[in-house]
Design an enzyme around this catalytic site. Structure first.
Site, PDB file in Angstrom:
ATOM      1  N   TYR A   1      35.596 -30.477  10.866  1.00 48.73           N
ATOM      2  CA  TYR A   1      35.971 -30.440  12.287  1.00 48.73           C
ATOM      3  C   TYR A   1      35.899 -28.988  12.819  1.00 48.73           C
ATOM      4  O   TYR A   1      35.591 -28.749  13.976  1.00 48.73           O
ATOM      5  CB  TYR A   1      37.343 -31.076  12.505  1.00 48.73           C
ATOM      6  CG  TYR A   1      37.596 -31.526  13.938  1.00 48.73           C
ATOM      7  CD1 TYR A   1      36.753 -32.426  14.576  1.00 48.73           C
ATOM      8  CD2 TYR A   1      38.693 -31.043  14.643  1.00 48.73           C
ATOM      9  CE1 TYR A   1      36.980 -32.840  15.873  1.00 48.73           C
ATOM     10  CE2 TYR A   1      38.940 -31.460  15.947  1.00 48.73           C
ATOM     11  CZ  TYR A   1      38.073 -32.352  16.557  1.00 48.73           C
ATOM     12  OH  TYR A   1      38.317 -32.753  17.849  1.00 48.73           O
TER      13      TYR A   1
ATOM     14  N   LYS B   1      40.839 -27.554  19.656  1.00 51.53           N
ATOM     15  CA  LYS B   1      41.898 -28.542  19.942  1.00 51.53           C
ATOM     16  C   LYS B   1      43.285 -27.911  19.802  1.00 51.53           C
ATOM     17  O   LYS B   1      44.211 -28.271  20.551  1.00 51.53           O
ATOM     18  CB  LYS B   1      41.781 -29.776  19.036  1.00 51.53           C
ATOM     19  CG  LYS B   1      40.594 -30.686  19.355  1.00 51.53           C
ATOM     20  CD  LYS B   1      40.606 -31.234  20.776  1.00 51.53           C
ATOM     21  CE  LYS B   1      39.577 -32.367  20.945  1.00 51.53           C
ATOM     22  NZ  LYS B   1      39.452 -32.813  22.346  1.00 51.53           N
TER      23      LYS B   1
HETATM   24  O1  0WE Z   1      36.521 -34.412  18.896  1.00 49.77           O
HETATM   25  C1  0WE Z   1      35.768 -35.073  18.243  1.00 49.77           C
HETATM   26  C2  0WE Z   1      34.281 -34.794  18.278  1.00 49.77           C
HETATM   27  C3  0WE Z   1      33.839 -34.056  19.489  1.00 49.77           C
HETATM   28  C4  0WE Z   1      32.423 -33.600  19.390  1.00 49.77           C
HETATM   29  C5  0WE Z   1      31.397 -34.407  18.915  1.00 49.77           C
HETATM   30  C6  0WE Z   1      30.090 -33.929  18.864  1.00 49.77           C
HETATM   31  C7  0WE Z   1      28.967 -34.737  18.289  1.00 49.77           C
HETATM   32  C8  0WE Z   1      27.633 -34.332  18.869  1.00 49.77           C
HETATM   33  C9  0WE Z   1      32.114 -32.330  19.818  1.00 49.77           C
HETATM   34  N1  0WE Z   1      30.860 -31.851  19.776  1.00 49.77           N
HETATM   35  C10 0WE Z   1      29.856 -32.633  19.330  1.00 49.77           C
HETATM   36  N2  0WE Z   1      28.602 -32.112  19.319  1.00 49.77           N
HETATM   37  C11 0WE Z   1      27.515 -32.851  19.060  1.00 49.77           C
HETATM   38  O2  0WE Z   1      26.376 -32.326  19.020  1.00 49.77           O
HETATM   39  N3  0WE Z   1      36.261 -36.043  17.416  1.00 49.77           N
HETATM   40  C12 0WE Z   1      37.685 -36.235  17.317  1.00 49.77           C
HETATM   41  C13 0WE Z   1      35.414 -36.919  16.590  1.00 49.77           C
HETATM   42  C14 0WE Z   1      35.203 -36.242  15.277  1.00 49.77           C
HETATM   43  O3  0WE Z   1      34.303 -35.256  15.135  1.00 49.77           O
HETATM   44  C15 0WE Z   1      34.386 -34.830  13.826  1.00 49.77           C
HETATM   45  C16 0WE Z   1      35.352 -35.542  13.163  1.00 49.77           C
HETATM   46  C17 0WE Z   1      35.898 -36.457  14.083  1.00 49.77           C
HETATM   47  C18 0WE Z   1      36.992 -37.429  13.862  1.00 49.77           C
HETATM   48  C19 0WE Z   1      33.664 -33.824  13.181  1.00 49.77           C
HETATM   49  C20 0WE Z   1      33.902 -33.568  11.839  1.00 49.77           C
HETATM   50  C21 0WE Z   1      34.891 -34.273  11.166  1.00 49.77           C
HETATM   51  C22 0WE Z   1      35.613 -35.263  11.817  1.00 49.77           C
END
Ligand code: 0WE
Length: 261
Positions: free
Chosen positions: A161, A168
Protein backbone atom coordinates in the site's frame (compact mmCIF):
# COMPACT_ATOMS: atom_id res chain seq x y z
CA UNK A 1 -38.21 7.02 -4.54
CA UNK A 2 -37.21 7.64 -0.95
CA UNK A 3 -38.23 5.01 1.60
CA UNK A 4 -36.97 6.03 5.02
CA UNK A 5 -35.76 9.40 3.73
CA UNK A 6 -32.76 9.89 6.02
CA UNK A 7 -31.47 12.62 3.69
CA UNK A 8 -34.75 14.14 2.54
CA UNK A 9 -34.34 17.79 1.55
CA UNK A 10 -30.54 17.56 1.53
CA UNK A 11 -28.34 18.53 -1.39
CA UNK A 12 -24.85 17.15 -1.76
CA UNK A 13 -21.94 16.66 -4.14
CA UNK A 14 -19.97 13.45 -4.67
CA UNK A 15 -16.44 13.41 -6.10
CA UNK A 16 -15.00 10.11 -7.32
CA UNK A 17 -17.61 8.12 -9.25
CA UNK A 18 -15.57 6.32 -11.91
CA UNK A 19 -17.97 3.49 -12.73
CA UNK A 20 -20.83 1.44 -11.28
CA UNK A 21 -18.49 -0.46 -8.92
CA UNK A 22 -17.08 2.72 -7.33
CA UNK A 23 -17.68 3.12 -3.60
CA UNK A 24 -18.62 6.70 -4.51
CA UNK A 25 -21.43 5.27 -6.64
CA UNK A 26 -22.66 3.09 -3.77
CA UNK A 27 -22.75 6.25 -1.64
CA UNK A 28 -24.59 8.14 -4.39
CA UNK A 29 -27.20 5.37 -4.64
CA UNK A 30 -27.72 5.24 -0.87
CA UNK A 31 -28.00 9.03 -0.66
CA UNK A 32 -30.50 9.03 -3.53
CA UNK A 33 -32.53 6.25 -1.90
CA UNK A 34 -32.65 8.34 1.27
CA UNK A 35 -34.08 11.30 -0.63
CA UNK A 36 -31.01 13.49 -1.28
CA UNK A 37 -30.51 15.58 -4.40
CA UNK A 38 -27.05 14.85 -5.78
CA UNK A 39 -24.42 16.55 -7.93
CA UNK A 40 -21.63 14.44 -9.42
CA UNK A 41 -18.21 15.31 -10.77
CA UNK A 42 -16.09 13.28 -13.17
CA UNK A 43 -12.34 13.52 -13.67
CA UNK A 44 -12.06 13.53 -17.46
CA UNK A 45 -13.59 12.76 -20.86
CA UNK A 46 -12.64 9.10 -20.42
CA UNK A 47 -15.12 8.78 -17.55
CA UNK A 48 -17.84 10.99 -19.05
CA UNK A 49 -19.49 8.05 -20.81
CA UNK A 50 -19.85 6.16 -17.49
CA UNK A 51 -21.19 9.19 -15.65
CA UNK A 52 -23.69 9.98 -18.40
CA UNK A 53 -25.10 6.49 -18.01
CA UNK A 54 -25.15 6.55 -14.18
CA UNK A 55 -26.33 10.10 -13.39
CA UNK A 56 -29.92 9.60 -14.67
CA UNK A 57 -30.31 6.53 -12.39
CA UNK A 58 -30.16 8.85 -9.38
CA UNK A 59 -31.74 11.85 -11.08
CA UNK A 60 -28.49 13.84 -10.88
CA UNK A 61 -28.89 16.94 -13.02
CA UNK A 62 -25.70 18.68 -11.98
CA UNK A 63 -22.83 16.69 -13.55
CA UNK A 64 -19.58 18.60 -13.76
CA UNK A 65 -16.04 17.90 -14.95
CA UNK A 66 -13.46 18.35 -12.20
CA UNK A 67 -9.77 17.59 -11.97
CA UNK A 68 -9.69 17.86 -8.17
CA UNK A 69 -5.99 18.79 -8.06
CA UNK A 70 -6.82 21.94 -10.08
CA UNK A 71 -8.00 24.74 -7.79
CA UNK A 72 -9.66 26.52 -10.73
CA UNK A 73 -11.78 23.40 -11.38
CA UNK A 74 -12.86 23.23 -7.73
CA UNK A 75 -13.75 26.93 -7.78
CA UNK A 76 -15.79 26.47 -10.99
CA UNK A 77 -17.62 23.44 -9.51
CA UNK A 78 -18.62 25.20 -6.29
CA UNK A 79 -19.63 28.34 -8.23
CA UNK A 80 -22.01 26.12 -10.20
CA UNK A 81 -23.35 24.58 -6.96
CA UNK A 82 -23.83 28.10 -5.56
CA UNK A 83 -25.81 29.15 -8.65
CA UNK A 84 -28.00 26.02 -8.59
CA UNK A 85 -28.52 25.46 -4.88
CA UNK A 86 -27.02 28.39 -2.96
CA UNK A 87 -25.93 26.00 -0.22
CA UNK A 88 -24.46 22.52 0.31
CA UNK A 89 -25.62 19.96 2.91
CA UNK A 90 -22.93 17.38 2.18
CA UNK A 91 -19.73 16.68 0.29
CA UNK A 92 -18.22 13.24 -0.37
CA UNK A 93 -14.52 12.85 -1.22
CA UNK A 94 -13.76 9.47 -2.84
CA UNK A 95 -10.56 10.28 -4.71
CA UNK A 96 -7.15 8.60 -4.56
CA UNK A 97 -4.25 7.95 -6.87
CA UNK A 98 -0.71 6.61 -6.73
CA UNK A 99 1.43 5.43 -9.62
CA UNK A 100 0.99 1.71 -10.17
CA UNK A 101 4.72 1.08 -9.58
CA UNK A 102 4.42 2.68 -6.12
CA UNK A 103 1.79 0.09 -5.10
CA UNK A 104 4.09 -2.93 -4.97
CA UNK A 105 7.36 -3.94 -3.34
CA UNK A 106 9.15 -1.78 -0.78
CA UNK A 107 7.83 1.58 0.43
CA UNK A 108 11.48 2.64 0.54
CA UNK A 109 11.70 2.99 -3.23
CA UNK A 110 9.10 5.78 -3.34
CA UNK A 111 10.26 8.66 -5.53
CA UNK A 112 9.73 12.31 -4.58
CA UNK A 113 7.45 12.59 -7.58
CA UNK A 114 5.41 9.49 -6.71
CA UNK A 115 5.15 10.50 -3.06
CA UNK A 116 4.01 14.03 -3.88
CA UNK A 117 1.49 12.86 -6.48
CA UNK A 118 -0.15 10.39 -4.06
CA UNK A 119 -0.22 13.01 -1.28
CA UNK A 120 -1.58 15.74 -3.52
CA UNK A 121 -4.34 13.70 -5.17
CA UNK A 122 -5.30 11.47 -2.24
CA UNK A 123 -4.90 13.77 0.77
CA UNK A 124 -4.56 17.46 -0.13
CA UNK A 125 -7.66 17.54 -2.37
CA UNK A 126 -9.89 17.00 0.69
CA UNK A 127 -8.51 20.12 2.34
CA UNK A 128 -8.67 22.16 -0.87
CA UNK A 129 -12.26 21.25 -1.72
CA UNK A 130 -13.48 21.65 1.86
CA UNK A 131 -11.94 25.13 2.04
CA UNK A 132 -13.56 26.20 -1.22
CA UNK A 133 -16.92 24.63 -0.29
CA UNK A 134 -16.88 26.12 3.22
CA UNK A 135 -19.13 29.15 2.54
CA UNK A 136 -21.74 26.84 0.95
CA UNK A 137 -21.45 24.20 3.68
CA UNK A 138 -21.88 26.93 6.31
CA UNK A 139 -25.24 27.89 4.76
CA UNK A 140 -26.88 24.55 5.52
CA UNK A 141 -29.41 25.34 8.22
CA UNK A 142 -29.11 22.08 10.16
CA UNK A 143 -25.36 21.80 9.74
CA UNK A 144 -23.48 20.00 6.99
CA UNK A 145 -21.38 16.88 6.59
CA UNK A 146 -18.15 16.05 4.78
CA UNK A 147 -17.25 12.38 4.32
CA UNK A 148 -13.98 11.01 2.91
CA UNK A 149 -12.94 7.43 2.15
CA UNK A 150 -9.86 6.08 3.85
CA UNK A 151 -8.17 2.72 4.40
CA UNK A 152 -6.55 0.73 7.22
CA UNK A 153 -3.23 0.96 5.34
CA UNK A 154 -3.00 4.51 6.72
CA UNK A 155 -3.00 3.18 10.29
CA UNK A 156 -1.08 -0.09 10.01
CA UNK A 157 1.42 -1.37 7.46
CA UNK A 158 -0.24 -3.26 4.60
CA UNK A 159 2.24 -4.81 2.15
CA UNK A 160 2.30 -2.82 -1.10
CA UNK A 161 0.00 0.00 0.00
CA UNK A 162 3.14 2.13 0.49
CA UNK A 163 2.75 5.80 -0.49
CA UNK A 164 -1.03 5.38 -0.40
CA UNK A 165 -0.71 4.42 3.28
CA UNK A 166 1.27 7.56 4.01
CA UNK A 167 -1.31 9.60 2.07
CA UNK A 168 -4.21 7.99 3.97
CA UNK A 169 -2.47 8.77 7.29
CA UNK A 170 -2.36 12.41 6.13
CA UNK A 171 -6.00 12.20 5.01
CA UNK A 172 -7.08 10.81 8.41
CA UNK A 173 -5.33 13.63 10.26
CA UNK A 174 -6.77 16.13 7.77
CA UNK A 175 -10.24 14.86 8.74
CA UNK A 176 -9.49 15.63 12.41
CA UNK A 177 -7.95 19.05 11.77
CA UNK A 178 -10.74 20.03 9.40
CA UNK A 179 -13.34 18.83 11.92
CA UNK A 180 -11.72 21.08 14.51
CA UNK A 181 -11.56 24.09 12.16
CA UNK A 182 -15.17 23.75 11.00
CA UNK A 183 -17.04 22.50 14.05
CA UNK A 184 -17.94 26.03 15.15
CA UNK A 185 -19.88 26.42 11.87
CA UNK A 186 -21.62 23.07 12.44
CA UNK A 187 -19.75 21.49 9.55
CA UNK A 188 -18.85 17.90 10.46
CA UNK A 189 -15.93 16.04 8.87
CA UNK A 190 -15.59 12.25 9.06
CA UNK A 191 -14.14 9.34 7.11
CA UNK A 192 -15.19 5.79 6.35
CA UNK A 193 -12.41 3.23 6.42
CA UNK A 194 -13.75 0.58 4.04
CA UNK A 195 -12.49 -2.97 3.92
CA UNK A 196 -11.15 -4.14 0.55
CA UNK A 197 -13.76 -4.22 -2.24
CA UNK A 198 -13.17 -5.20 -5.85
CA UNK A 199 -13.47 -1.78 -7.52
CA UNK A 200 -11.54 -0.06 -10.31
CA UNK A 201 -9.15 1.18 -7.58
CA UNK A 202 -8.31 -2.45 -6.77
CA UNK A 203 -7.82 -3.60 -10.36
CA UNK A 204 -4.36 -4.89 -11.12
CA UNK A 205 -3.24 -4.67 -7.51
CA UNK A 206 -0.89 -7.53 -6.83
CA UNK A 207 -2.32 -10.10 -4.38
CA UNK A 208 -5.69 -8.40 -4.07
CA UNK A 209 -7.73 -11.64 -4.24
CA UNK A 210 -5.53 -13.19 -1.53
CA UNK A 211 -6.17 -10.12 0.57
CA UNK A 212 -9.94 -10.49 0.13
CA UNK A 213 -9.64 -14.11 1.21
CA UNK A 214 -7.48 -13.25 4.23
CA UNK A 215 -10.03 -10.68 5.43
CA UNK A 216 -12.87 -13.13 4.78
CA UNK A 217 -11.09 -15.75 6.95
CA UNK A 218 -9.97 -13.44 9.79
CA UNK A 219 -12.53 -10.64 10.15
CA UNK A 220 -15.00 -10.98 13.05
CA UNK A 221 -17.93 -11.14 10.59
CA UNK A 222 -16.08 -13.85 8.54
CA UNK A 223 -16.83 -12.19 5.24
CA UNK A 224 -15.84 -9.28 3.01
CA UNK A 225 -17.87 -6.12 2.88
CA UNK A 226 -20.06 -4.95 0.03
CA UNK A 227 -20.02 -1.50 -1.54
CA UNK A 228 -23.64 -1.07 -0.45
CA UNK A 229 -22.55 -1.31 3.20
CA UNK A 230 -20.22 1.64 2.65
CA UNK A 231 -23.11 3.51 1.02
CA UNK A 232 -25.38 2.86 3.99
CA UNK A 233 -22.71 3.94 6.53
CA UNK A 234 -22.13 7.11 4.50
CA UNK A 235 -25.88 7.83 4.50
CA UNK A 236 -25.71 7.75 8.31
CA UNK A 237 -22.70 10.09 8.52
CA UNK A 238 -24.33 12.47 6.03
CA UNK A 239 -27.59 12.44 8.00
CA UNK A 240 -28.79 14.30 11.08
CA UNK A 241 -28.54 11.04 13.05
CA UNK A 242 -24.76 11.65 13.03
CA UNK A 243 -25.13 15.27 14.23
CA UNK A 244 -22.90 14.55 17.24
CA UNK A 245 -20.19 12.79 15.23
CA UNK A 246 -17.17 14.63 13.84
CA UNK A 247 -13.45 13.93 13.39
CA UNK A 248 -14.31 10.22 13.37
CA UNK A 249 -12.94 7.34 11.29
CA UNK A 250 -15.77 4.80 10.98
CA UNK A 251 -14.49 1.35 10.00
CA UNK A 252 -16.83 -0.50 7.65
CA UNK A 253 -14.63 -3.57 7.37
CA UNK A 254 -16.45 -6.52 8.97
CA UNK A 255 -14.41 -5.73 12.11
CA UNK A 256 -11.05 -6.58 10.51
CA UNK A 257 -9.25 -3.54 12.00
CA UNK A 258 -9.85 -4.79 15.56
CA UNK A 259 -7.95 -8.04 15.30
CA UNK A 260 -4.20 -8.52 15.64
CA UNK A 261 -4.05 -12.04 14.25
O1 0WE B 1 -6.90 3.02 -1.73
C1 0WE B 1 -6.88 2.01 -2.37
C2 0WE B 1 -6.28 2.02 -3.77
C3 0WE B 1 -6.24 3.36 -4.39
C4 0WE B 1 -5.45 3.37 -5.66
C5 0WE B 1 -5.56 2.38 -6.63
C6 0WE B 1 -4.81 2.46 -7.80
C7 0WE B 1 -4.84 1.38 -8.84
C8 0WE B 1 -4.49 1.91 -10.21
C9 0WE B 1 -4.58 4.42 -5.88
N1 0WE B 1 -3.85 4.50 -7.01
C10 0WE B 1 -3.97 3.56 -7.96
N2 0WE B 1 -3.22 3.70 -9.08
C11 0WE B 1 -3.38 2.92 -10.16
O2 0WE B 1 -2.64 3.05 -11.17
N3 0WE B 1 -7.33 0.85 -1.83
C12 0WE B 1 -7.80 0.84 -0.47
C13 0WE B 1 -7.36 -0.44 -2.55
C14 0WE B 1 -6.05 -1.11 -2.32
O3 0WE B 1 -4.95 -0.76 -3.00
C15 0WE B 1 -3.92 -1.55 -2.53
C16 0WE B 1 -4.38 -2.37 -1.54
C17 0WE B 1 -5.75 -2.11 -1.38
C18 0WE B 1 -6.70 -2.72 -0.41
C19 0WE B 1 -2.58 -1.57 -2.91
C20 0WE B 1 -1.70 -2.46 -2.30
C21 0WE B 1 -2.16 -3.28 -1.29
C22 0WE B 1 -3.49 -3.25 -0.90
Amino acid sequence: MSTSGLLKGKRGIIFGVANKRSLAWAIAQAAHREGAEIALTYQNERLLENINELAPEIGAKLVLPCEATEEKDLIRVFEAVDREWGRLDFLVHAIAFAKKEELEGEYLKATADGFQLAMNVSAYTLTAMTRIARPLLAKAEKGSSVVALTYLGGEKVMPGYNVMGVAKAALDMSVRYLANDLGAQNIRVNAISAGPVNTLAARGIHGFSEMLKHVRDKAPLKRNIEAQEVGDAAAFLLSDYARGVTGEILHVDAGYNTIAW
